[in-house]
Design a protein around this motif. Structure first.
Motif, PDB file in Angstrom:
ATOM      1  N   THR A  22      -9.276 -11.166  -1.464  1.00 30.73           N
ATOM      2  CA  THR A  22      -8.138 -10.451  -1.860  1.00 30.73           C
ATOM      3  C   THR A  22      -8.944  -9.071  -1.024  1.00 30.73           C
ATOM      4  O   THR A  22     -10.208  -8.785  -1.737  1.00 30.73           O
ATOM      5  N   TYR A  66      -3.975   3.753   0.377  1.00 31.08           N
ATOM      6  CA  TYR A  66      -4.612   2.666   0.634  1.00 31.08           C
ATOM      7  C   TYR A  66      -4.003   1.172   0.492  1.00 31.08           C
ATOM      8  O   TYR A  66      -2.766   1.691   0.900  1.00 31.08           O
ATOM      9  N   GLU A  67      -4.415   0.764   0.342  1.00 31.83           N
ATOM     10  CA  GLU A  67      -3.947  -1.051   1.285  1.00 31.83           C
ATOM     11  C   GLU A  67      -4.752  -2.074   0.030  1.00 31.83           C
ATOM     12  O   GLU A  67      -5.688  -2.224   0.069  1.00 31.83           O
ATOM     13  N   PHE A  68      -3.762  -2.772  -0.626  1.00 33.00           N
ATOM     14  CA  PHE A  68      -4.166  -4.124  -0.986  1.00 33.00           C
ATOM     15  C   PHE A  68      -3.791  -5.230  -0.460  1.00 33.00           C
ATOM     16  O   PHE A  68      -2.219  -5.536   0.121  1.00 33.00           O
ATOM     17  N   ASN A 126      -9.064  -4.550  -0.889  1.00 32.65           N
ATOM     18  CA  ASN A 126      -8.847  -3.152  -1.659  1.00 32.65           C
ATOM     19  C   ASN A 126      -9.720  -2.531   0.056  1.00 32.65           C
ATOM     20  O   ASN A 126     -10.160  -1.835   0.078  1.00 32.65           O
ATOM     21  N   ASN A 127      -7.983  -1.519   0.361  1.00 32.69           N
ATOM     22  CA  ASN A 127      -8.764  -0.893   1.720  1.00 32.69           C
ATOM     23  C   ASN A 127      -8.690   0.571   0.968  1.00 32.69           C
ATOM     24  O   ASN A 127      -7.000   1.160   0.507  1.00 32.69           O
ATOM     25  N   PHE A 128      -9.680   1.939   1.114  1.00 28.80           N
ATOM     26  CA  PHE A 128      -9.255   2.670   1.123  1.00 28.80           C
ATOM     27  C   PHE A 128      -9.803   4.137   2.470  1.00 28.80           C
ATOM     28  O   PHE A 128      -9.997   3.426   2.913  1.00 28.80           O
ATOM     29  N   ASN A 174      -3.710  -8.747   0.408  1.00 26.45           N
ATOM     30  CA  ASN A 174      -3.950 -10.642  -0.136  1.00 26.45           C
ATOM     31  C   ASN A 174      -3.875 -11.691   1.016  1.00 26.45           C
ATOM     32  O   ASN A 174      -3.294 -12.347   0.866  1.00 26.45           O
ATOM     33  N   GLY A 176       1.067  -1.278   0.065  1.00 23.76           N
ATOM     34  CA  GLY A 176       0.199   0.200   0.372  1.00 23.76           C
ATOM     35  C   GLY A 176       1.083   0.869  -0.023  1.00 23.76           C
ATOM     36  O   GLY A 176       1.931   1.333  -0.004  1.00 23.76           O
ATOM     37  N   ALA A 230     -12.022  -7.857  -4.170  1.00 24.21           N
ATOM     38  CA  ALA A 230     -11.668  -7.634  -4.826  1.00 24.21           C
ATOM     39  C   ALA A 230     -11.014  -8.922  -5.624  1.00 24.21           C
ATOM     40  O   ALA A 230     -11.651  -9.315  -7.195  1.00 24.21           O
TER      41      ALA A 230
END
Length: 776
Positions: A467, A457-459, A469-471, A461, A425, A500
């Motif tokens: 998975t 933002y952090e991806f 997506n964090n905003f 998995n 991220g 995701a």
């Protein structure tokens, strides 16, 4: 046979101990005529003072004696042994030099002890405490090449203060001294104490510094003691200004010009670019709000100094504004060195110019960090962070911090088929050294209030499962009233979580488990949060505390205005995503007691509750509570405990690793810490607590908070080793459960199940936590 084995074990233990003591004997290294100094003893012989006074005086006198003998551990002197047994190194580096001079300790011999000097110290110190008729003597006791010095003290009756007089005259400075005479530390009836007299001189100096007397010093005050006026062990004190006090110290000064060099460099002074001090009139082109700013390169907006500096032209000098200005300049975070000078500009009218020479830090910096992690959840991994900081992005000491990172956790044991984790991220934070708001926010603190804007933002998995997506974004303020009290208010804190990808394997698991399916729900969380911190841990006290309280109000106003009611099927959405509505409170209270320089007690209580309502039936997974792990209840693996009496072993084996979360949390920790040697510290600890749900969960029976909560408290205990290298603390805590809440109600205490000889028991019950830093 058992008795014989026990007999031989005792024999070998005693023999080994004797061998150790003999090997650590240091007297064999002494030269002929040398005696190892083992310390001093103070004997107080006087019936005129109480046992309590004797004990206190004895401890104070022993503390002042020099030199100190070689340090001991359990009666042995290992440091001295390392010094004696290590050959003289050829160079001032290497292992031998480190062992002899860094770990080892040079012997302290009797010939190093100046006994007459110590006798004088004893008598002088006693007199300073009011024992004016003290008499001391000493004797030396030697045996087996070791020597001890015994000092005998006869202090006599302690004198008390019978009268305190502040001598008067017609000067301005004397009138200022007289104004606070009623606040004097010197009180009639108290014992004479030179330390109190010094504190009184400093009190007078502090008061005068607040009223313009910049050049005054505590040494300008004399306290005359007269013990001859009476015969009943009383003393009269007369407080006055010394006759040789410099005239400058008696003058009251005001501020003439305020001059700032925000890009000060000593090399520029040497090169003649500018000189300090210099005439303020020559700086007129740089005047801003009566502040003269010398910044030829225009690196800083001059208005930041108007916000930070307290002195204005015509102000009476005072130490409070002096220190506040310096503290605020440092807390801007953009200056490496802050230097201050006061130069007399008008000796007739008692005015001086104040100069601030500020050396900036490196405006931009780039830092790469690689971190390794191992935790009690059977995961090991590493993290890589790249951080860039600009400390003056808009020339007003605004700080921009940007970070990108990647991390992975790989399971190294525990349940089979558990998923590994990968995270990556980026985030950015812009911090302004002021409150940006439509209202005025006055601040008289030494700490700069800040407005913070952040976005990230952090991806995430989880291998073979899903998975996410964090905003997130936030806008808020951070300010400190003083060194003890800090406020953190986020006017808006937004988090959006969206899946995701969900694998067939995860969907199959989640189909039969609503709790698991909530992990990948779309989540929209927004609202204000507030945190308050109060701490005294930085103060030199025996008892200190730390408290942090947090309040999170998510979606409350929106839910109220929209009339949302998820329980009735009327759930509102924003961009087709249901927003969360809940109230969350958490309190973290810690108490520390210092027994001595080498031992202390630390305790912590955490209590929190999160209540969903309106547009939410459940608390979002990312906002729930968790327990277990290296900084929590250490006898249980990270996030595997609870909620309530729910038994996580009832899950499918390959789903066991999922975090257990709750809406209510109670945790208690207690730890006794003691230093063994240098950087080696040990600890004994007990942890207790659990989490619970607010609502029933049919798939997790026993998880709801109820009147049975006391019987569902988990308890664990253990021992810890801490390697404290000042800049880094490596911690290893070995813990075992003493009470397991998911066992049958009458069988939750585990004392009768402890079996250290069983490898299966050790595997299932002993948890090793490896961590950096103390748990609390």
């Amino acid at each position: 046979m058992a008795k014989m084995i026990h007999k031989y074990l005792r024999f070998f233990f005693a023999s080994g101990l004797a061998l150790l003591i003999h090997s650590c004997s240091n007297t064999k290294y002494l030269q002929d005529g040398e005696l190892l100094y083992t310390g001093a003893e103070i004997k107080i012989e006087d019936d005129s003072i109480s046992n309590k006074e004797k004990k206190a005086l004895k401890a104070e006198l022993e503390e002042n004696l020099t030199p100190k003998p070689n340090s001991t551990i359990l009666g042995l002197r290992p440091k001295l042994y390392f010094y004696n047994s290590t050959k003289e190194p050829e160079k001032q580096k290497g292992f031998r030099y480190w062992l002899k001079y860094k770990i080892g300790e040079e012997p302290v011999l009797l010939q190093d002890v100046d006994r007459e000097f110590n006798k004088d110290i004893i008598e002088n110190y006693s007199e300073n405490k009011g024992f004016f008729n003290v008499n001391a003597s000493y004797d030396t006791v030697a045996k087996n090449k070791k020597a001890e010095v015994i000092y005998t003290v006869r202090p006599g009756t302690r004198y008390k203060i019978s009268e305190v007089n502040f001598e008067k005259d017609s000067t301005l400075i004397n009138s200022e001294i007289q104004k606070t005479a009623d606040k004097s530390f010197l009180k009639v009836g108290n014992y004479f104490d030179f330390d109190v007299i010094k504190a009184e001189r400093e009190r007078i100096d502090k008061n005068l510094k607040e009223n313009g007397f910049y050049y005054f010093s505590p040494d300008n005050i004399i306290v005359q003691a007269d013990s001859t006026v009476t015969t009943n062990h009383n003393v009269d004190l007369n407080v006055k200004l010394k006759d040789n006090t410099p005239k400058l110290a008696t003058e009251q000064f005001t501020i003439d010009k305020v001059i700032v060099f925000p890009n000060y460099n000593i090399q520029d002074v040497k090169d003649g670019k500018y000189n300090v001090p210099m005439r303020a009139d020559s700086l007129a082109p740089y005047v801003y709000e009566d502040i003269f700013v010398v910044d030829p390169d225009d690196k800083f907006k001059p208005k930041i100094f108007d916000r930070v500096l307290y002195f204005e032209q015509g102000d009476l000098y005072n130490r409070a504004d002096h220190n506040l200005s310096l503290s605020r300049l440092i807390n801007l975070g953009v200056f490496k060195f802050v230097k201050n000078e006061f130069v007399v500009s008008d000796s007739i009218n008692n005015k001086f110019d104040v100069y601030y020479m500020l050396t900036p830090r490196k405006i931009q910096s780039l830092r790469l960090e690689a971190l390794g992690r191992t935790n009690s959840a059977n995961y090991a991994g590493s993290e890589l962070n790249l951080n860039w900081t600009h400390r003056n992005i808009f020339r007003g000491a605004e700080q921009l911090k940007v970070a990108v990172y990647g991390a992975f956790d790989v399971q190294i044991g525990g349940p089979a088929d558990a998923a590994n984790m990968f995270r990556a991220g980026a985030n950015a934070q812009l911090s302004f050294p002021r409150i940006i708001a439509p209202f005025r926010f006055p601040s008289s603190s030494a700490y700069i209030p800040r407005t913070n804007i952040s976005i990230g933002y952090e991806f995430q998995n989880r291998t073979d499962l899903y998975t996410l997506n964090n905003f997130n974004a936030s806008f808020g303020y951070v300010w400190k009233e003083n060194e003890r009290k800090e406020h953190d208010l986020k006017i808006i804190d937004i988090t959006y979580v969206a899946p995701a990808n969900e694998t067939d394997k995860f969907l199959a698991l989640a189909a039969d488990n609503i709790y698991l399916s909530r992990i990948t729900d779309q989540q929209l969380i927004f609202g204000p949060t507030y945190a308050y911190t109060y701490t005294t841990t930085m103060l030199p006290r025996k008892n200190t505390i730390y408290y942090r309280g947090m309040l999170d109000l998510a979606g409350n106003l929106t839910g109220l205005l929209s009339g949302a009611n998820a329980k009735e099927g009327d759930q509102k959405t924003i961009f087709d995503v249901p927003f969360s509505q809940y109230l969350k409170m958490e309190n973290d209270f810690r108490f520390y007691h210092k027994f001595s320089e080498k031992s202390s007690f630390a305790s912590r209580i955490i209590a929190g509750v999160a209540y969903p309502y309106g547009n939410s039936v459940d608390i979002p997974f990312s906002r729930q509570f968790f327990v277990g792990g290296s900084n929590s209840i250490r006898a249980f693996r990270a996030r595997t405990l609870g909620p309530g009496s729910y038994d996580p072993r009832s899950q499918e084996e390959d789903a066991f690793f999922f975090d257990q979360s709750g809406d209510v949390k109670l945790e208690l920790n207690a730890e006794y810490r003691f230093n063994v040697y240098n950087f080696l510290n040990l600890a004994a600890f007990v942890d207790a607590g659990n989490i619970w749900l607010v609502n029933e969960d049919a798939q997790r029976p026993g998880a709801k908070f109820s009147s049975e909560w006391m019987s569902e408290i988990a308890v664990g205990a253990g021992l810890g080793v801490r390697l404290d290298f000042s800049i880094l603390v490596l911690r290893l805590d070995l813990a075992m459960p003493l009470r397991v809440p998911y066992y049958e109600k009458g069988d939750r205490w585990t004392f009768d199940k402890i079996d250290f000889g069983s490898s299966d028991w050790r595997k299932d019950n002993l948890i090793l936590n490896i961590a950096i830093g103390y748990p609390f």
